[in-house]
Design an enzyme around this catalytic site. Structure first.
Site, PDB file in Angstrom:
ATOM      1  N   HIS A 177       0.874  -1.182   0.000  1.00 47.95           N
ATOM      2  CA  HIS A 177       0.000   0.000   0.000  1.00 47.95           C
ATOM      3  C   HIS A 177       0.912   1.233   0.000  1.00 47.95           C
ATOM      4  O   HIS A 177       1.977   1.208   0.636  1.00 47.95           O
ATOM      5  CB  HIS A 177      -0.857   0.079   1.284  1.00 47.95           C
ATOM      6  N   CYS A 275      -2.143   2.781   9.126  1.00 46.10           N
ATOM      7  CA  CYS A 275      -3.132   1.805   8.652  1.00 46.10           C
ATOM      8  C   CYS A 275      -4.340   1.744   9.573  1.00 46.10           C
ATOM      9  O   CYS A 275      -5.445   1.440   9.132  1.00 46.10           O
ATOM     10  CB  CYS A 275      -2.526   0.404   8.592  1.00 46.10           C
TER      11      CYS A 275
HETATM   12  N1  ARG Z   1      -3.441  -7.149   6.474  1.00 42.50           N
HETATM   13  C1  ARG Z   1      -3.909  -5.946   5.854  1.00 42.50           C
HETATM   14  C2  ARG Z   1      -3.900  -6.097   4.340  1.00 42.50           C
HETATM   15  O1  ARG Z   1      -2.991  -6.695   3.843  1.00 42.50           O
HETATM   16  C3  ARG Z   1      -3.081  -4.784   6.287  1.00 42.50           C
HETATM   17  C4  ARG Z   1      -3.596  -3.471   5.776  1.00 42.50           C
HETATM   18  C5  ARG Z   1      -2.759  -2.323   6.185  1.00 42.50           C
HETATM   19  N2  ARG Z   1      -3.362  -1.104   5.820  1.00 42.50           N
HETATM   20  C6  ARG Z   1      -2.727  -0.078   5.227  1.00 42.50           C
HETATM   21  N3  ARG Z   1      -3.380   1.040   5.070  1.00 42.50           N
HETATM   22  N4  ARG Z   1      -1.520  -0.196   4.766  1.00 42.50           N
HETATM   23  O2  ARG Z   1      -4.766  -5.634   3.655  1.00 42.50           O
END
Ligand code: ARG
Length: 280
Positions: A177, A275
């Site tokens: 992300h 996150c």
């Molecule tokens: N386990 C989650 C996923 O892979 C973590 C998300 C983290 N969120 C972020 N905004 N980076 O989707």
């Protein structure tokens, strides 16, 4: 008398923010959709709850408002509220998740927003994982693609939100992300400032970032590897994972106050402070 070689910036002053967060009651690593997740190693749920609560307390102590959405059983990643929507000046674009495991979260976040005086939450047709990949600098919407959010979603975000979008290509699966490798430090329209980790981006995107943000704070490999860029800035204070000490020093030299939190258990799902936090 000669001037000091490294001039330290004057302290910056933050502004109060409103954040949406989701308690990690059902947090677990029961599937793997990014390289940080290892479902064979059980999560310490008590520790995760403690770390998340300390993050909420940190925001409140800084003067921010934290709103809470109820978590849903069976959605272990719902704690990562940044993926719930993209909000810019009251206009809200909903989300569509890449992975089936997270798909149902979209409707829960949408319902919460609609029940809390957001007039409309546009349902997207392209995959976009909200503020995890769509990051507002105050003048530009930086939009990540490569692992989760689709290029087509960038155009859709521009149309729905009415802001200029800059597409950024992510290339390292650990930084899946945009908010895992780029941090908006200052979102004032006339003087935006970011920190980022260049190797997480394609060569062309690195050149774009250099052009747009020649003064950016460049994070080290160690800063990135602890998800140190997954921080939350209010323009003055920056809440960061405690391991990101180099980055903290670099931010202090630019006039920010680094505030460190321990998010080790949340990082096991690939997350950090940012996150867990949706700016409303
Ligand atoms: N386990 C989650 C996923 O892979 C973590 C998300 C983290 N969120 C972020 N905004 N980076 O989707």
């Amino acid at each position: 008398m000669s001037l000091p070689l490294q001039l330290v910036s004057p302290p910056r002053v933050g502004t109060a923010r409103r954040y949406l967060m989701c308690p990690p009651w059902y947090f677990a690593v029961s599937y793997a959709i990014n390289p940080w997740m290892d479902p064979t190693r059980p999560i310490d749920a008590t520790l995760a709850m403690k770390q998340w609560t300390a993050l909420v307390d940190t925001y409140r102590a800084l003067g921010h408002t934290v709103e809470l959405i109820n978590p849903e059983p069976g959605l272990p990643d719902m704690v990562f509220a940044a993926n719930g929507a993209t909000v810019i000046d009251g206009t809200v674009l909903g989300v569509r998740f890449r992975n089936a495991e997270r798909a149902a979260e979209a409707q829960h976040y949408r319902n919460w927003l609609l029940a809390h005086s957001v007039p409309d939450v546009v349902i997207p047709s392209a995959v976009n994982e909200g503020a995890g990949d769509l990051m507002w600098t105050g003048s530009l919407l930086l939009a990540g693609a490569g692992f989760r959010t689709e290029q087509a979603a960038h155009q859709e975000a521009q149309e729905v939100l009415g802001v200029p979008v800059v597409s950024l290509q992510l290339v390292d699966p650990r930084y899946y992300h945009l908010d895992t490798c780029l941090l908006v430090l200052d979102d004032s329209p006339d003087s935006p400032l970011i920190a980022y980790y260049p190797p997480a981006f394609s060569p062309g995107t690195q050149r774009v970032l250099t052009r747009l943000f020649p003064d950016a704070v460049i994070a080290s490999t160690a800063d990135a590897a602890c998800l140190g860029l997954n921080g939350v800035s209010d323009g003055g204070s920056v809440v960061l994972p405690v391991e990101a000490q180099n980055l903290g020093r670099a931010l202090a030299a630019r006039g920010f106050e680094p505030i460190f939190v321990d998010v080790s258990e949340l990082r096991r799902a690939g997350g950090g402070p940012k996150c867990c936090t949706l700016a409303l």
